[in-house]
Design a protein around this motif. Sequence first.
Motif, PDB file in Angstrom:
ATOM      1  N   VAL B  12       0.841  -1.207   0.000  1.00 59.17           N
ATOM      2  CA  VAL B  12       0.000   0.000   0.000  1.00 59.17           C
ATOM      3  C   VAL B  12       0.872   1.252   0.000  1.00 59.17           C
ATOM      4  O   VAL B  12       0.677   2.184  -0.800  1.00 59.17           O
ATOM      5  N   LEU B  13       1.864   1.272   0.900  1.00 62.16           N
ATOM      6  CA  LEU B  13       2.767   2.433   0.965  1.00 62.16           C
ATOM      7  C   LEU B  13       3.497   2.624  -0.361  1.00 62.16           C
ATOM      8  O   LEU B  13       3.629   3.737  -0.877  1.00 62.16           O
ATOM      9  N   TRP B  14       3.956   1.517  -0.916  1.00 63.62           N
ATOM     10  CA  TRP B  14       4.685   1.528  -2.182  1.00 63.62           C
ATOM     11  C   TRP B  14       3.798   2.146  -3.270  1.00 63.62           C
ATOM     12  O   TRP B  14       4.215   3.019  -4.026  1.00 63.62           O
ATOM     13  N   TYR B  15       2.548   1.690  -3.295  1.00 66.58           N
ATOM     14  CA  TYR B  15       1.607   2.226  -4.291  1.00 66.58           C
ATOM     15  C   TYR B  15       1.413   3.736  -4.100  1.00 66.58           C
ATOM     16  O   TYR B  15       1.545   4.520  -5.040  1.00 66.58           O
ATOM     17  N   VAL B  16       1.167   4.100  -2.853  1.00 69.08           N
ATOM     18  CA  VAL B  16       0.900   5.522  -2.559  1.00 69.08           C
ATOM     19  C   VAL B  16       2.073   6.397  -2.976  1.00 69.08           C
ATOM     20  O   VAL B  16       1.907   7.447  -3.599  1.00 69.08           O
ATOM     21  N   PHE B  17       3.301   5.966  -2.675  1.00 72.69           N
ATOM     22  CA  PHE B  17       4.466   6.800  -2.976  1.00 72.69           C
ATOM     23  C   PHE B  17       4.862   6.758  -4.441  1.00 72.69           C
ATOM     24  O   PHE B  17       5.513   7.661  -4.934  1.00 72.69           O
ATOM     25  N   SER B  18       4.468   5.684  -5.176  1.00 75.78           N
ATOM     26  CA  SER B  18       4.922   5.607  -6.567  1.00 75.78           C
ATOM     27  C   SER B  18       3.851   6.047  -7.568  1.00 75.78           C
ATOM     28  O   SER B  18       4.174   6.484  -8.666  1.00 75.78           O
ATOM     29  N   VAL B  19       2.561   5.964  -7.193  1.00 82.48           N
ATOM     30  CA  VAL B  19       1.532   6.366  -8.177  1.00 82.48           C
ATOM     31  C   VAL B  19       0.945   7.768  -7.906  1.00 82.48           C
ATOM     32  O   VAL B  19       1.278   8.702  -8.631  1.00 82.48           O
TER      33      VAL B  19
END
Lengths: 246, 241
Positions: B12-19
């Motif tokens: 989730v964090l990865w998605y938030v920071f990359s998209v």
Amino acid sequence: MTIEIKNLNKTFKTHEKEVFALRDVDLTIETKDFVCLLGPSGCGKTTLLRLIGGLEEGDSGEILDDGKPIVEPSNERGFVFQQYSLFPWLTVLDNVTFGLDLKNGSKEENIKRAKTYLRSVGLENTEKLYPHELSGGMKQRVAIIRSLVNKPKTLLMDEPFSALDIQNRHKLQEQLVRIWQKTEKTIIFVTHDVDEAVFLADHIVLMGKNPGHIKEVYNNKLPRPRNRNSKEFLAIQNHTMELLES
Amino acid sequence: MLPLFVPMVMVVLWYVFSVPIKLVPDYVMPTPIMVITSAYQLIISGKLLNHAIATLIKVLLGLILASVISIPLGVLLGWSGKLEEMSKFIIGILRPIPPVAWIPFSILWFGIGLIPGTFIIFMGCFFPILIYTIDGVKRTDNVLIEAGKTLGTSNLQTITKIIFPSSLPTIISGLKVGVGIALMCTVTAEMVASNSGLGYLIMNSSQLFDTGSVVVGMLSIGVIGLFFDIIFKKIQSKLFW
Ligand SMILES: Nc1ncnc2c1ncn2[C@@H]1O[C@H](COP(=O)(O)OP(=O)(O)OP(=O)(O)O)[C@@H](O)[C@H]1O
Ligand SMILES: [Mg+2]
């Protein structure tokens, strides 16, 4: 058919020290005798038993089994150790058939024989268990059966019951006497417990220490079955105690 | 469920920071969607399976070869003090050499492909398995050996029927360490001396700036490692008494 020990000496060298474990030991054990080696800690009981078992080599003197010198362990002389010595990766049944399987006999026969022996000491329900699932008393009974099943002429036992509580100890002593009477083996049994020696043995080898030696051999003529609470039993126990302390 | 909690938060964090936030460009850090797309394509085309199998074959081959030699050797060295003394020095010198240091020679001797990778893995797991085996043999309880002898074992039977089974748990621990090292070695070896395997996939994709596939390759190695770990735990739980 005897075990003869003649002028046996054994020292252990550790670092700079030399321990005289046994000095000038002479002893003859007749076939079918029940002999106890009795003495205080460090008097060389285990050493003497291991020498008879061929697990240790003497410095001088000799040990003859039916006239032949004992130079190595053999399944003719079963050995029950003070420590638990069952193979932890084998079930009770496989432990008991271990010695038989070494000889390439028929596996079925071996299992049948092992089961008969296990039943004789009331362990028929433990066949599939592993050693860590057994109580101390059960482990030692399996160890005894594991030796007996090979039909050794002699059974050497090093304080096999010393880790057990008194009820279990007495039960196993009685069982052992029954086995001995039935199978007519020579049994050499190490103990430091006078009561145990008087209950079990026909000949009690009294040993002393520094250096380890034999004081004398007391012939225990108490009829069987022996009753620990009888006057005669207690009298012999006292007498043996006195001999040991003299 | 509990072990999955942390990875889910991370995704989730990865998605938030990359998209939505887009901290760094795609070719520096792929988005989860890119990784899923790459994974989908690699799976559909069968490439992922082929690369994973190539890696697995090397790992298993290297491991089996190393075991076949180092377990019997370890039993022998652990059993005979003299032989161990004789081999102490040579083992002491060869053991610290990192397996990847053998890459130049593995290419010179075996070229590119299956064999050099297998060789590197062999070098990587040989010593851990050997050392663990020696240790297991030496720790065999003397009373078990003596009990065997009084039941009639010959010298050879003492080794095969008592010393070997008694050291088996330790040997399995050695194999477990070996697999970990083997996976590391394979991937490294595949990056330089191979045209297949997950290491090759990672290296090749990175040269094509396909960072999604890089992550897929990395995760696949992780999954294989986890898979071996589970297998060994199963074996050990059956073996440790
Ligand atoms: N392997 C060995 N190395 C060095 N000394 C030993 C060894 N085995 C026994 N000894 C020594 O030999 C002597 C006799 O030991 P042994 O174990 O035979 O006595 P024990 O009568 O069985 O005693 P316990 O009742 O405590 O078992 C002791 O002084 C002991 O320290
Ligand atoms: Mg003792």
